[in-house]
Design a protein around this motif. Sequence first.
Motif, PDB file in Angstrom:
ATOM      1  N   LYS A 153      -3.686   4.422  -7.533  1.00  0.00           N
ATOM      2  CA  LYS A 153      -4.020   3.051  -7.165  1.00  0.00           C
ATOM      3  C   LYS A 153      -5.512   2.822  -7.372  1.00  0.00           C
ATOM      4  CE  LYS A 153      -0.576   2.732  -3.485  1.00  0.00           C
ATOM      5  NZ  LYS A 153      -0.383   4.030  -2.846  1.00  0.00           N
TER       6      LYS A 153
ATOM      7  N   LEU B  35       0.840  -1.212   0.000  1.00  0.00           N
ATOM      8  CA  LEU B  35       0.000   0.000   0.000  1.00  0.00           C
ATOM      9  C   LEU B  35       0.869   1.255   0.000  1.00  0.00           C
ATOM     10  CD1 LEU B  35      -2.998   0.805  -0.106  1.00  0.00           C
ATOM     11  CD2 LEU B  35      -2.936   1.016   2.382  1.00  0.00           C
ATOM     12  N   ARG B  36       1.534   1.542   1.092  1.00  0.00           N
ATOM     13  CA  ARG B  36       2.549   2.614   1.175  1.00  0.00           C
ATOM     14  C   ARG B  36       3.526   2.180   2.259  1.00  0.00           C
ATOM     15  NH1 ARG B  36      -2.233   4.987   1.949  1.00  0.00           N
ATOM     16  NH2 ARG B  36      -1.810   5.074   4.183  1.00  0.00           N
TER      17      ARG B  36
ATOM     18  N   VAL C 263      -2.360  13.371   3.405  1.00  0.00           N
ATOM     19  CA  VAL C 263      -1.363  14.446   3.308  1.00  0.00           C
ATOM     20  C   VAL C 263      -0.961  14.636   1.839  1.00  0.00           C
ATOM     21  CG1 VAL C 263       0.979  15.168   3.968  1.00  0.00           C
ATOM     22  CG2 VAL C 263      -0.471  13.985   5.618  1.00  0.00           C
ATOM     23  N   ILE C 264      -0.890  13.517   1.113  1.00  0.00           N
ATOM     24  CA  ILE C 264      -0.393  13.582  -0.268  1.00  0.00           C
ATOM     25  C   ILE C 264      -1.376  13.021  -1.292  1.00  0.00           C
ATOM     26  CG2 ILE C 264       2.100  13.593   0.171  1.00  0.00           C
ATOM     27  CD1 ILE C 264       2.038  10.514  -0.043  1.00  0.00           C
TER      28      ILE C 264
ATOM     29  N   LEU D 286      13.378   8.146  -8.655  1.00  0.00           N
ATOM     30  CA  LEU D 286      12.746   6.819  -8.633  1.00  0.00           C
ATOM     31  C   LEU D 286      13.681   5.696  -8.205  1.00  0.00           C
ATOM     32  CD1 LEU D 286      10.565   6.978 -11.880  1.00  0.00           C
ATOM     33  CD2 LEU D 286       9.741   7.100  -9.544  1.00  0.00           C
TER      34      LEU D 286
ATOM     35  N   TYR E   3       7.717  15.256   2.224  1.00  0.00           N
ATOM     36  CA  TYR E   3       6.789  16.289   1.757  1.00  0.00           C
ATOM     37  C   TYR E   3       5.857  16.704   2.883  1.00  0.00           C
ATOM     38  CZ  TYR E   3       2.871  18.641  -0.355  1.00  0.00           C
ATOM     39  OH  TYR E   3       1.909  19.567  -0.622  1.00  0.00           O
TER      40      TYR E   3
ATOM     41  N   GLN F 160       7.051   8.929 -11.000  1.00  0.00           N
ATOM     42  CA  GLN F 160       6.695   7.704 -11.716  1.00  0.00           C
ATOM     43  C   GLN F 160       5.882   8.044 -12.976  1.00  0.00           C
ATOM     44  OE1 GLN F 160       5.179   3.319 -10.235  1.00  0.00           O
ATOM     45  NE2 GLN F 160       4.624   5.081  -9.052  1.00  0.00           N
TER      46      GLN F 160
ATOM     47  N   ARG G  14       0.725   0.500  10.817  1.00  0.00           N
ATOM     48  CA  ARG G  14      -0.095   1.286  11.742  1.00  0.00           C
ATOM     49  C   ARG G  14      -1.249   0.474  12.329  1.00  0.00           C
ATOM     50  NH1 ARG G  14      -3.808   5.917   9.704  1.00  0.00           N
ATOM     51  NH2 ARG G  14      -4.506   5.556  11.810  1.00  0.00           N
TER      52      ARG G  14
ATOM     53  N   GLU H  33       3.004   7.910   9.131  1.00  0.00           N
ATOM     54  CA  GLU H  33       1.710   7.274   8.847  1.00  0.00           C
ATOM     55  C   GLU H  33       0.790   7.290  10.069  1.00  0.00           C
ATOM     56  OE1 GLU H  33       0.079   5.875   6.282  1.00  0.00           O
ATOM     57  OE2 GLU H  33       1.562   6.382   4.769  1.00  0.00           O
TER      58      GLU H  33
ATOM     59  N   LYS I  33      -8.706   6.231   6.862  1.00  0.00           N
ATOM     60  CA  LYS I  33      -7.884   5.590   7.901  1.00  0.00           C
ATOM     61  C   LYS I  33      -6.693   4.833   7.333  1.00  0.00           C
ATOM     62  CE  LYS I  33      -9.276   4.410  12.020  1.00  0.00           C
ATOM     63  NZ  LYS I  33      -9.993   4.067  13.243  1.00  0.00           N
ATOM     64  N   LEU I  34      -6.846   4.259   6.140  1.00  0.00           N
ATOM     65  CA  LEU I  34      -5.777   3.392   5.661  1.00  0.00           C
ATOM     66  C   LEU I  34      -5.442   3.523   4.171  1.00  0.00           C
ATOM     67  CD1 LEU I  34      -3.790   1.081   6.378  1.00  0.00           C
ATOM     68  CD2 LEU I  34      -5.579  -0.530   5.737  1.00  0.00           C
ATOM     69  N   LEU I  35      -6.464   3.490   3.318  1.00  0.00           N
ATOM     70  CA  LEU I  35      -6.171   3.344   1.885  1.00  0.00           C
ATOM     71  C   LEU I  35      -5.443   4.548   1.294  1.00  0.00           C
ATOM     72  CD1 LEU I  35      -9.425   1.590   0.599  1.00  0.00           C
ATOM     73  CD2 LEU I  35      -7.346   0.579   1.546  1.00  0.00           C
ATOM     74  N   ALA I  36      -5.761   5.745   1.784  1.00  0.00           N
ATOM     75  CA  ALA I  36      -5.103   6.943   1.265  1.00  0.00           C
ATOM     76  C   ALA I  36      -4.367   7.646   2.393  1.00  0.00           C
ATOM     77  CB  ALA I  36      -6.133   7.892   0.665  1.00  0.00           C
ATOM     78  N   ASN I  37      -3.234   8.225   2.078  1.00  0.00           N
ATOM     79  CA  ASN I  37      -2.564   9.120   3.009  1.00  0.00           C
ATOM     80  C   ASN I  37      -2.983  10.523   2.585  1.00  0.00           C
ATOM     81  OD1 ASN I  37      -0.837  10.913   4.286  1.00  0.00           O
ATOM     82  ND2 ASN I  37       0.866   9.466   4.297  1.00  0.00           N
TER      83      ASN I  37
ATOM     84  N   GLY J 156       3.570  15.270   7.942  1.00  0.00           N
ATOM     85  CA  GLY J 156       4.103  15.097   6.592  1.00  0.00           C
ATOM     86  C   GLY J 156       3.938  13.689   6.074  1.00  0.00           C
ATOM     87  N   ALA J 157       4.591  13.442   4.937  1.00  0.00           N
ATOM     88  CA  ALA J 157       4.495  12.125   4.292  1.00  0.00           C
ATOM     89  C   ALA J 157       5.725  11.925   3.419  1.00  0.00           C
ATOM     90  CB  ALA J 157       3.235  12.045   3.431  1.00  0.00           C
TER      91      ALA J 157
ATOM     92  N   ILE K 124       1.371  17.686  -6.356  1.00  0.00           N
ATOM     93  CA  ILE K 124       2.413  16.810  -5.797  1.00  0.00           C
ATOM     94  C   ILE K 124       3.150  16.172  -6.974  1.00  0.00           C
ATOM     95  CG2 ILE K 124       2.863  14.737  -4.431  1.00  0.00           C
ATOM     96  CD1 ILE K 124       1.633  16.407  -2.462  1.00  0.00           C
ATOM     97  N   HIS K 125       4.448  16.324  -6.962  1.00  0.00           N
ATOM     98  CA  HIS K 125       5.267  15.795  -8.053  1.00  0.00           C
ATOM     99  C   HIS K 125       5.141  14.267  -8.111  1.00  0.00           C
ATOM    100  CE1 HIS K 125       8.370  15.505 -10.979  1.00  0.00           C
ATOM    101  NE2 HIS K 125       9.204  14.877 -10.182  1.00  0.00           N
TER     102      HIS K 125
ATOM    103  N   LEU L  65      -2.447  10.882  -6.355  1.00  0.00           N
ATOM    104  CA  LEU L  65      -1.661  11.952  -5.734  1.00  0.00           C
ATOM    105  C   LEU L  65      -2.420  13.270  -5.892  1.00  0.00           C
ATOM    106  CD1 LEU L  65       2.006  11.218  -6.864  1.00  0.00           C
ATOM    107  CD2 LEU L  65       1.128  11.150  -4.523  1.00  0.00           C
TER     108      LEU L  65
ATOM    109  N   LEU M  81       7.249  10.681  -0.232  1.00  0.00           N
ATOM    110  CA  LEU M  81       6.993  10.376  -1.632  1.00  0.00           C
ATOM    111  C   LEU M  81       8.131   9.511  -2.155  1.00  0.00           C
ATOM    112  CD1 LEU M  81       6.078  14.000  -2.748  1.00  0.00           C
ATOM    113  CD2 LEU M  81       4.471  12.106  -2.474  1.00  0.00           C
TER     114      LEU M  81
END
Lengths: 245, 81
Positions: free
Chosen positions: B40, A57-58, B70-71, A108, A148, B17, A64, A94, B64-68, A100-101, B13-14, B9, A103
């Motif tokens: 995704k 996922l990320r 923040v970005i 790459l 970021y 990919q 978490r 997370e 809660k989970l699938l997306a963050n 923040g987060a 946000i750059h 995204l 990327l």
Amino acid sequence: MNIGVIVFPGSNCDRDCAHVVSDICGRQTSLIWHQETSLATIDAVILPGGFSYGDYLRSGAIARCSPIIEVIIQFAQNGGLVLGICNGFQILLEIGLLPGAMLRNQDLHFICEDVYVKVENASTPFTNRCESGQVLKLPIAHAEGNYYTDPVTLSALQANAQIVFRYCDKDGYPTQTTNPNGSLDNIAGIQNAAGNVLGLMPHPERCAEALLGSEDGQKIFLSLINSLTTDSSSIAQHPIAHETS
Amino acid sequence: MKATVYVTLKAGIHDPQGEAIRQSLSTLGFDSIQGVRVGKYLEIEISETDPSTTEATVKQICEKLLANTVIEDFRFELRAS
């Protein structure tokens, strides 16, 4: 003093961290499986590097959901010291203990190399054994280290001295060319506003003994131990050597 | 019910990919491709029949989970399975 190192499925720097704390710094450490629900005997927590849950996922996203996370959040909210290294940093982002987060790296690539980082704040529980402005040579190894955050949060990080480490050249100047992954403001590590949670992408546990070519990383662990010791004079100026048996 | 979730995204946000894919397409001769953004796509089965309950559940799991958030942004579609 007992420093807990959290172990997730896919963590791979947990034993390195435990080795540095116990064998290099001579302090007790406990490996804590992520299914545990107590930190009762723990004085500080390290979230180690690796690929928790295969980065599905990320990076850090699935970790978490582990039972220990709620306990760590509580521990941090009560002022407990929490250090996140690489994947541990990603997990702290997370779970919201740090803003923040991450990327994908700008180019790459998975980057695995030594970099220079400048200690921007030497007054934290994790850097008090460093000099302000000191340049450390630490290894990085990540594909998602491109920090970021929104402009408002970035300004707050800058204003509150929450940017603890920045990628720089060997003389301490943060430049575009010394930014390995595209991180905003060359950020390599940040702390929370309260100053008890730190995340950094470089791996201090991989350069904490002369045998590995550098002892720079040891300063992070000695700082943490120093912070946990009420009588700081009792901390050995020279860490206890690893005794082979 | 069935939910299809798209996580992308946020604008601005750059996306290195997406940029790499755009450059590759250009190399293949698709000169009209102006930009590519990678996201995704998730298919989720939910043991619910009430659309509004399902919508609330899916929104919650995205946040809660699938997306963050923040970005990333998310959107989803629901249909009977």
